[in-house]
Design an enzyme around this catalytic site. Structure first.
Site, short mmCIF file in Angstrom:
data_model
loop_
_atom_site.label_atom_id
_atom_site.label_comp_id
_atom_site.label_asym_id
_atom_site.label_seq_id
_atom_site.Cartn_x
_atom_site.Cartn_y
_atom_site.Cartn_z
N ASN A 205 -8.74 1.81 10.43
CA ASN A 205 -7.79 1.46 11.62
C ASN A 205 -8.38 2.27 12.86
O ASN A 205 -8.81 1.65 13.70
CB ASN A 205 -6.50 1.62 11.45
CG ASN A 205 -5.60 1.31 12.30
OD1 ASN A 205 -4.30 1.65 12.41
ND2 ASN A 205 -5.90 0.87 13.61
N THR A 206 -8.34 3.46 12.82
CA THR A 206 -8.57 4.37 13.82
C THR A 206 -10.06 3.97 14.28
O THR A 206 -10.47 4.14 15.57
CB THR A 206 -8.58 5.87 13.84
OG1 THR A 206 -7.31 6.01 13.55
CG2 THR A 206 -8.96 6.74 14.91
N LYS B 46 0.80 -1.02 0.00
CA LYS B 46 0.01 -0.09 0.01
C LYS B 46 0.67 1.22 -0.01
O LYS B 46 1.58 1.57 0.90
CB LYS B 46 -0.80 0.10 1.05
CG LYS B 46 -1.83 1.25 1.14
CD LYS B 46 -2.55 1.56 2.45
CE LYS B 46 -2.98 3.03 2.76
NZ LYS B 46 -3.52 3.13 3.96
N ALA C 191 -9.34 5.38 4.76
CA ALA C 191 -9.45 6.78 5.73
C ALA C 191 -10.59 7.75 5.94
O ALA C 191 -11.31 7.79 5.08
CB ALA C 191 -8.06 7.79 5.10
#
Length: 335
Positions: free
Chosen positions: A287-288, A178, A265
């Site tokens: 992720n977050t 990535k 994102a």
């Protein structure tokens, strides 16, 4: 002689090879990659490559290895499954997850398992040479079970991104990567000029590039034409949790693409993931949204179901929107 390792000056008796140096500082050569004076040292030459006075070495974590737990197209067809194909591999799950921001590696492993993801992104970072006994991600998330996707998080130039992924390939042997090249620390938006330059170099070197990019259909087309295997437009700034901010742009990217499109994102909760999938995206990377939830394990399960529900809704085709009411029960035969 003095050698700089990951920015720290260390003293060794000469002569010494890379293999001997790693052994002296307590590192398993199978789990790291080494760069000497900006040149990759291949694992097969660790025993022959002599370290000299003044050399600068970078030693980074081993980030991959083993065969990914994937399925083939016939398996998907027989099971009636709707699988994701990227970089020549086929996956059951359309949810990709990151491995950062968790309180510890144990929680990371539990969240990944709950998410059902088969691809996990991993950053390439320096080994702690002061305390080489510290645990590594591979001790908790088995690279023989999951496909590790090395990324270039934290890179702000094409040169740094290319250098990072060369080290990643040496460490793990995988060419599916990535690419992200950031523009500034405040927004973490992609620097598309540097991204294009890095993608061109990596593709020429045989990497299969999944690329984080802006939600610009023209730029996404250019990246696909260059040979990127997946386009990954941002939904919103990294870590913001704002959800899909430009659904029109994302839909245009999906409609024109001949390779997988994955929103990357900005996802904050399950409904954001479902929206991205309902727009026709092939997958979502996050992720977050999971790691910083009050209950990461439960949120991981929610994201798994949201991605599946959004995909089903897209394939089913939503009803048309109407200006006025349309009764669901027939009017004929009323009393």
């Amino acid at each position: 002689m003095q050698v700089t390792i990951n920015g720290e000056t260390r003293t060794f008796d000469a002569p010494i090879t890379v293999a001997q140096l790693l052994d002296q500082i307590g590192l398993d050569s199978r789990k790291v990659a080494v760069e000497r004076n900006l040149e990759i040292v291949t694992k097969s030459t660790y025993g022959q490559t002599v370290v000299e006075d003044g050399d600068k070495l970078e030693v980074v974590h081993f980030i991959g290895g083993g065969a990914p737990d994937t399925v083939n197209d016939s398996d998907c067809a027989q099971a009636g499954a709707d699988c994701l194909e990227v970089g020549g591999q086929t996956y059951w799950s359309r949810l990709l997850v990151g491995t950062g921001k968790y309180k510890d590696f144990e929680e990371t492993a539990r969240a990944i398992e709950a998410s059902g993801a088969q691809i996990v992104t991993v950053a390439v970072r320096r080994v702690n040479v002061t305390d080489p006994s510290q645990p590594m991600l591979v001790d908790y998330v088995d690279p023989k079970t999951y496909t590790y996707l090395p990324n270039t998080a934290g890179c702000y130039t094409a040169d740094d991104a290319v250098r990072t992924l060369r080290l990643a390939r040496e460490a793990g042997g995988w060419d599916l990567v990535k690419l992200e090249v950031l523009g500034d620390q405040k927004t973490l938006y992609p620097n598309m000029v540097e991204t294009l330059a890095a993608a061109e170099t990596l593709i020429k070197e045989g990497f299969k590039v999944m690329v984080y990019c802006s939600d610009d259909p023209i730029m996404c087309r250019r990246l696909e034409d260059m040979g990127c295997v997946a386009i990954m437009p941002l939904a919103a700034p990294i870590g913001s949790g704002l959800g899909v901010q430009n659904p029109v742009g994302i839909r245009l990217i999906v409609e024109q693409a001949g390779v997988p499109v994955l929103v990357d994102a900005g996802v904050g909760t399950a409904s954001d993931a479902a929206i991205a999938m309902e727009l026709g995206c092939d997958g979502v990377l996050m992720n977050t949204a999971i790691a910083e939830a009050k209950d990461p394990i439960r949120m991981a399960r929610a994201m798994k179901m949201a991605v599946e529900a959004g995909r089903l809704a897209y394939l089913a085709g939503r009803m048309p929107k109407k200006m006025y009411a349309d009764p669901s029960s027939p009017l004929a035969g009323l009393i």
